[in-house]
Design an enzyme around this catalytic site. Structure first.
Site, PDB file in Angstrom:
ATOM      1  N   VAL A   1      81.040  56.448   5.159  1.00 58.97           N
ATOM      2  CA  VAL A   1      81.583  55.190   5.680  1.00 58.97           C
ATOM      3  C   VAL A   1      82.855  55.439   6.490  1.00 58.97           C
ATOM      4  O   VAL A   1      83.635  56.327   6.178  1.00 58.97           O
ATOM      5  CB  VAL A   1      81.867  54.217   4.515  1.00 58.97           C
ATOM      6  CG1 VAL A   1      82.596  52.973   4.999  1.00 58.97           C
ATOM      7  CG2 VAL A   1      80.558  53.807   3.850  1.00 58.97           C
ATOM      8  N   GLU A   2      83.075  54.620   7.490  1.00 53.77           N
ATOM      9  CA  GLU A   2      84.233  54.707   8.390  1.00 53.77           C
ATOM     10  C   GLU A   2      84.272  56.042   9.135  1.00 53.77           C
ATOM     11  O   GLU A   2      85.337  56.577   9.431  1.00 53.77           O
ATOM     12  CB  GLU A   2      85.545  54.499   7.619  1.00 53.77           C
ATOM     13  CG  GLU A   2      85.697  53.093   7.069  1.00 53.77           C
ATOM     14  CD  GLU A   2      87.024  52.867   6.380  1.00 53.77           C
ATOM     15  OE1 GLU A   2      87.873  53.781   6.399  1.00 53.77           O
ATOM     16  OE2 GLU A   2      87.209  51.781   5.835  1.00 53.77           O
ATOM     17  N   GLY A   3      83.134  56.592   9.410  1.00 52.66           N
ATOM     18  CA  GLY A   3      83.050  57.868  10.110  1.00 52.66           C
ATOM     19  C   GLY A   3      82.815  58.989   9.120  1.00 52.66           C
ATOM     20  O   GLY A   3      83.532  59.120   8.129  1.00 52.66           O
TER      21      GLY A   3
END
Length: 765
Positions: free
Chosen positions: A453-455
């Site tokens: 998540v988030e990269g």
């Protein structure tokens, strides 16, 4: 001698007479710098400028101000926040059966959803004036972490509305009308938000999102209205299946120039009711090992009025900056909280399990093969808790340190993965059979989600930490880039000249300090504290200056190509990150009052950080080109070779002695772990067995001693040994009852779930 004096004279002239320096030194460098300066996309520039520089700037300067570290306020909870944790959070956790949520219902029960909504779990960041709780970043993090020790699915449902989403964007950028419209509903739970950014073709590269909006005029509610016709296709959107309001990021175009002279306006964010005509909340995803709501959303040529753009028309095209600035703070709260939760529950349960589980008549925690991973679990959890609180303290101070939060996200989720792997190994068969008694299984399956998540962490490590940190945290590089980008050549040259002189002095100081520190092993360096941690400050100073030197050389030699040399920059980023983690550990130790019982954890954590820095530098020197230059750098930084070693076995044993008994140090790194009051509760039962067995240590020793001398038979079930010990009056009836009860708790704690055949009627026999 004459030649030497001539060289000195030239240097003096260059550095003291501005006209000469500018003409013969600064201008050639300035022109070359402008040529090698890599082209920077709008999204890259925005990301680079977003957020603040905090302690990361001190790390990168080569000479951290440790007094500043000690003076930072410690992360703490207000009375109101602590009361919420003790009451509403504990009430919520008592309602949760994670096994049923994940493996049977695939959703939170309605009563859990209703309770979270009514008690403000989705409104922790919203101001009280709109009905929210207005909690600190530390409270947000602590609440999410404690929930995650019970159920990651529930934690994610709480985490998302309080992280990057409509609530935060509205508070920072929304118009007053938008705030009044949405924030009260978000606070009381009548509105459930989601935010849609990621699509099939655009994840980390948000600038490539194909979702687009066209500025146009159409009839809306019977009135001709300036608005946007939107088309989008998004996936991985948490809470989308249950959302009532959709936050949407898209590229905005104005071909008819209804807003101004610019046609390509840029990334824009809008807030759209989920029941608006044309909005599709599509299929649901099923994240591994978790049951939080996550799914798709799409729309084709959906018209929305312009005042649904977050912030109104004035904020059209400013969406990427809005997202990056909010994400830089949220990244330091949510995913680090999940990682810390893994540490707390793994340490609590694995230390207890290692004590109550026996092989060959001994607690398995007494075997060194178990002590090695158990010590890692404890030390890494100390780092996780220290880093979590250090990072949230920055956010509570009002800082938005984008590099620090990237470090926290990457390294804390990776540490969480390591901790969980070790916990699974020690629990062995108990950890791989799903059921209500398995407190690790869902975490194990779910940990890759936090990492992605988030990269993905690959992106965070290889592009973000050093790529952003080298320019933002360096005292001069970002300013030099701005000077070089100045369209006014004369002014840019003047600014660059002033910065270049300071940069050269900065580099020379760090080079000299690094060489001297290496030659003396920092023995004569100063430390802000005395005692057992004093040398660590000296070594971290040494590594900070070495990082500054190697970073300057790398940027000088590689220029814009450095961002493509991801393996090189990632290793420098690893040094940078370990300096931050070590700083957090030292801060935690001081803030907790220099507890002697924490010292094994502190020693292990810092020594491991120094070892990791040494390994990162070794990889950097091996692969940096030209080779002759990397050899010089290696000799400057480590004149006698890399001396940092992994923590010793004796240190690991010391940590295990702390963890295998009830102790303040164990409590400090497991205090967020929720334990139900019911004896059937998985975590509560193993802790009850752990405590009961400790209370029976003296009784057990009597029985074992008698077995060794032959007064009692060996290799018989414990119940039989207790019966015989009672017969010969070795123990009292009260002691016999006590140790029987402890063994009952122990048997329940090590039990593995099994299911009757009728539970699986379709099983082939």
């Amino acid at each position: 001698m004459t030649f030497l004096l001539l060289i000195i004279l030239v240097i003096v002239l260059l550095f003291t007479i501005t006209e000469i320096r500018t003409k013969y030194l600064t201008k050639p460098i300035f022109v070359a710098f402008k040529k090698i300066l890599p082209p920077m996309s709008t999204t890259e520039k925005t990301a680079m400028e977003a957020g603040d520089v905090w302690w990361d700037g001190e790390i990168f300067c080569g000479k951290p101000d440790w007094q500043k570290l000690h003076d930072y306020p410690d992360a703490s909870l207000s009375k109101e926040e602590q009361d919420f944790l003790d009451n509403q959070v504990n009430t919520l956790l008592a309602m949760i059966d994670d096994f049923k949520i994940v493996h049977e219902a695939h959703d939170l029960p309605k009563e859990v959803w209703d309770y979270m909504k009514s008690e403000g779990f989705f409104a922790m960041i919203i101001p009280k004036s709109y009905g929210g709780l207005e909690f600190s970043a530390t409270a947000n993090s602590t609440i999410v972490a404690k929930i995650a020790t019970r159920s990651t699915s529930a934690a994610v449902c709480v985490m998302v509305p309080n992280s990057l989403g409509p609530g935060e964007l509205l508070m920072h950028y929304g118009t007053q009308e938008q705030k009044d419209r949405w924030l009260p509903g978000l606070s009381n739970g009548t509105e459930v938000p989601c935010f849609a950014l990621t699509g099939p073709e655009a994840g980390s590269d948000a600038g490539a999102i194909p979702d687009k909006g066209i500025v146009c005029e159409e009839e809306f509610n019977g009135v001709k209205t300036l608005g946007i016709k939107l088309t989008w296709d998004k996936r991985y959107i948490t809470l989308a299946p249950v959302a009532t309001v959709l936050g949407l990021a898209f590229k905005l175009y104005d071909p008819d120039k209804l807003l101004g002279e610019t046609e390509d306006i840029g990334i824009t964010c809008a807030l759209i009711p989920a029941d608006h005509p044309g909005v599709e909340i599509g299929d649901r995803h099923m994240p591994m090992g978790l049951a939080f709501m996550n799914g798709t959303t799409s729309g084709k040529e959906v018209f929305i009025p312009m005042d649904w753009v977050i912030g109104g028309a004035d904020y059209a095209g400013k969406g990427w900056r809005m997202l990056v600035e909010c994400l830089s703070a949220g990244r330091g709260i949510s995913l680090p909280a999940l990682a810390t939760a893994i540490g707390h529950i793994s340490t609590k349960t694995t230390s207890a399990y290692a004590y109550v589980r026996k092989q060959f008549g001994l607690s398995i925690g007494k075997f060194e093969g178990i002590q090695e991973p158990l010590a890692r679990i404890g030390a890494h959890t100390y780092v996780l808790e220290a880093t979590r609180r250090f990072t949230t303290s920055a956010l509570d101070m009002g800082a938005k340190p984008s590099v620090v939060t990237a470090i926290s996200k990457y390294h804390m989720t990776e540490l969480g993965r390591t901790v969980l792997n070790d916990a699974m190994d020690i629990h062995a068969g108990k950890a791989i059979q799903f059921g209500p008694q398995n407190y690790l299984g869902n975490l194990y399956l779910g940990v890759p989600i936090a990492i992605t998540v988030e990269g993905a962490n690959i992106l965070t490590r290889n592009l973000m930490i050093f790529g952003q940190g080298a320019t933002r945290c360096h005292p001069y590089v970002f300013k030099e880039m701005e000077a070089a980008a100045n369209s006014d050549f004369k002014q840019g040259l003047k600014d660059f000249d002033a910065l270049l002189v300071k940069h050269i002095a900065f580099s020379a100081r760090n080079f000299g300090y690094t060489l001297l520190s290496g030659l003396t092993a920092s023995k004569f360096a100063q430390s802000p504290v005395a005692g057992e941690t004093a040398d660590y400050y000296k070594q971290l100073n040494r590594m900070s200056s070495a990082l500054a030197v190697c970073s300057d050389v790398s940027m000088l030699v590689l220029g814009g190509a450095l961002k493509r040399k991801e393996m090189i920059s990632a290793r420098l980023g690893d040094v940078f990150s370990q300096l931050y983690l070590a700083s957090a550990v030292l801060k935690r130790y001081e803030a907790d009052g220099r507890q002697v019982s924490d010292l094994p954890l502190v020693h292990y954590s810092i020594q491991n950080a120094l070892y990791e820095m040494g390994q990162a530098f070794d990889g950097y020197f091996e692969n940096f080109k030209p080779k002759w230059l990397s050899s010089i750098l290696r000799r400057v930084v480590f004149p006698y070779g890399i001396s940092y070693r992994k923590p010793s076995d004796s240190l690991a044993r010391a940590i295990c002695r702390t963890l295998l008994k009830s102790s303040p140090a164990r409590d400090r790194i497991t205090h967020l772990c929720y334990m139900g009051t019911d004896e059937k509760d998985a975590v509560g039962s193993i802790e009850a067995a752990f405590n009961a067995m400790h209370e029976c240590q003296s009784i057990e020793l009597k029985i074992h001693g008698a077995q060794k001398t032959g007064k009692l038979p060996r290799r018989v079930p414990l119940a039989k040994a207790i019966e015989k010990a009672l017969e010969i009056e070795l123990i009292t009836a009260e002691e016999a009852a006590k140790i029987k009860r402890a063994d009952e708790l122990r048997q329940a704690a090590i039990a593995v779930d099994s299911f009757a055949p009728e539970d699986y009627p379709n099983t082939v026999r």
